[in-house]
Write an enzyme that holds these catalytic residues in place. Structure first.
Site, PDB file in Angstrom:
ATOM      1  N   CYS A  81       3.194  14.770   0.995  1.00  0.00           N
ATOM      2  CA  CYS A  81       2.342  13.946   0.070  1.00  0.00           C
ATOM      3  C   CYS A  81       2.398  14.438  -1.417  1.00  0.00           C
ATOM      4  O   CYS A  81       2.241  13.725  -2.363  1.00  0.00           O
ATOM      5  CB  CYS A  81       1.199  13.432   0.587  1.00  0.00           C
ATOM      6  N   HIS A 108      -1.832   9.725  -5.043  1.00  0.00           N
ATOM      7  CA  HIS A 108      -1.136   9.539  -4.000  1.00  0.00           C
ATOM      8  C   HIS A 108      -1.911   8.541  -2.997  1.00  0.00           C
ATOM      9  O   HIS A 108      -3.219   8.565  -2.980  1.00  0.00           O
ATOM     10  CB  HIS A 108      -0.675  10.809  -3.162  1.00  0.00           C
ATOM     11  N   ASN A 110       0.761   4.398   3.480  1.00  0.00           N
ATOM     12  CA  ASN A 110       1.210   5.808   3.160  1.00  0.00           C
ATOM     13  C   ASN A 110       2.710   6.061   3.050  1.00  0.00           C
ATOM     14  O   ASN A 110       3.111   6.261   4.011  1.00  0.00           O
ATOM     15  CB  ASN A 110       0.256   6.813   3.541  1.00  0.00           C
TER      16      ASN A 110
END
Ligand code: ACO
Length: 334
Positions: free
Chosen positions: A115, A261, A291
């Site tokens: 990430c 993020h 995500n």
């Protein structure tokens, strides 16, 4: 010393939309549970046969970024490809992009920081530009999560969260005082296995898995200690944003746009409250895409720019936290 500036952005997500309702037909979950815990309403999944891979999605996003940057693809000096789901175990996906973009030869490097991958790539690009070694760098963050998730009830704590997609930016040398102000990177490897895909790997080679023939073995699915990740994320996001602000003698009230993020809407909302930001000062699109790991920040940055939410002179803050654990921030004077 030179400055680095983002001069073009692009994104690509597969057409196939998977809603929370769709997931209820394959696992024991509900739209309400997913929205309440994560904010996610739908995500995109590659469909078998649609031609998308981690690299090809990256290429589609990159072509848009290159066109908007108004540079020739042959002027790209370096490709940085951030992903946790490369097309192959080796080589990395960066070289596939170099080939598919038909660039005769340029260095291509994969960045494996999950990430935080895009922030790590941005920081790497910044160093190459600041030293004068390279002028134009293409950064791609792309993920094909869907094919590798446990889509049964057993895997629901992880699989409902992740989606496929890619974002790309072209970063270029700039002589004015706008552009990347600073980047700040961290890792804490003691938590490596708290959010990881353990096997197949060099720790657990495929022949070993096949030989064990253990139907209970799910080490080839991603494993996440969600609550531990959540608790660390809210602390580290805050710290690393503050670190960036202090480094540049700035304060939270000077932030114009925060692009976190997209891990969980609850994490973004926590950070928003912590820094006293209004709804239009934080960009979220996790509702639509879930995500997308290394793809999430460049996709969100592209959309924020397309929606005219970032203006020249704005202080834009990017921040990420994820598997590793790794985390980082980037401050940009747009
Ligand atoms: N649908 C319905 N119920 C579910 C689901 C689901 N999809 N998933 C889990 N549950 C159940 C669990 O089985 C559990 O049931 P029980 O109480 O009967 O045992 C209950 O819901 C609570 O489960 P938790 O895992 O404790 O749920 P939590 O509130 O922690 O939320 C979540 C889970 C959303 C994953 C959260 O922990 C989170 O967002 N963590 C951070 C994720 C993140 O930021 N990741 C970093 C980036 S990823 C990367 O770097 C690759």
């Amino acid at each position: 010393m030179y400055n680095s500036k983002i001069i073009g952005m692009g994104k690509y997500v597969p057409e196939n939309v998977v809603t929370n309702e769709d997931l209820t037909s394959i696992m024991d979950t509900s739209h309400e549970w997913i929205v309440e815990r994560t904010g996610i309403e739908e995500r995109r999944h590659i469909k078998k046969g649609d031609g998308n891979t981690t690299a090809t999605m990256g290429v589609k996003a990159a072509k848009i970024a290159i066109e908007r940057a108004k540079i020739d693809k042959n002027d790209i000096d370096l490709i940085l490809f951030a992903t946790l789901s490369p097309d192959y175990y080796f080589p990395g996906s960066g070289v596939i992009v170099q080939h598919q973009l038909d660039i005769p030869s340029c260095p291509a490097m994969d960045i494996r920081n999950q990430c935080s991958g895009f922030i790590y790539a941005l920081s790497t690009a910044d160093q190459f530009i600041k030293t004068g070694m390279y002028k134009n760098i293409l950064i791609i963050g792309s993920e094909n999560h869907s094919g590798g998730l446990d889509m049964s009830t057993r895997g629901r704590g992880v699989s409902v969260i992740f989606g496929d997609g890619a974002g790309a930016v072209a970063v270029s040398r700039s002589d004015d005082d706008k552009g990347l102000l600073s980047t700040h990177l961290h890792s804490e490897g003691q938590f490596a296995e708290e959010l990881a895909l353990i096997g197949p790997s060099t720790n657990r080679w495929v022949p070993e898995i096949l030989e064990a023939n253990d139907s209970e073995d799910i080490s080839y699915y991603p494993n996440m200690n969600g609550q531990l990740v959540f608790k660390n994320a809210v602390v580290r996001f805050s710290e690393v944003i503050m670190e960036g602000l202090q480094h540049n003698q700035l304060t939270p009230d000077q932030i114009d746009m925060l692009i976190p993020h997209q891990a969980n809407l609850r994490i973004s909302q926590f950070i928003q409250r912590k820094f006293g930001l209004s709804d239009d000062q934080v960009y979220n699109n996790i509702m639509r895409y879930g995500n997308t790991t290394a793809g999430s920040i460049p996709i969100a940055l592209t959309e924020a720019w397309e929606e005219d939410k970032i203006k020249s002179g704005d202080l834009v803050v990017l921040a990420a936290f994820g598997s590793g654990f790794t985390w980082g921030s980037a401050l940009i004077r747009w």
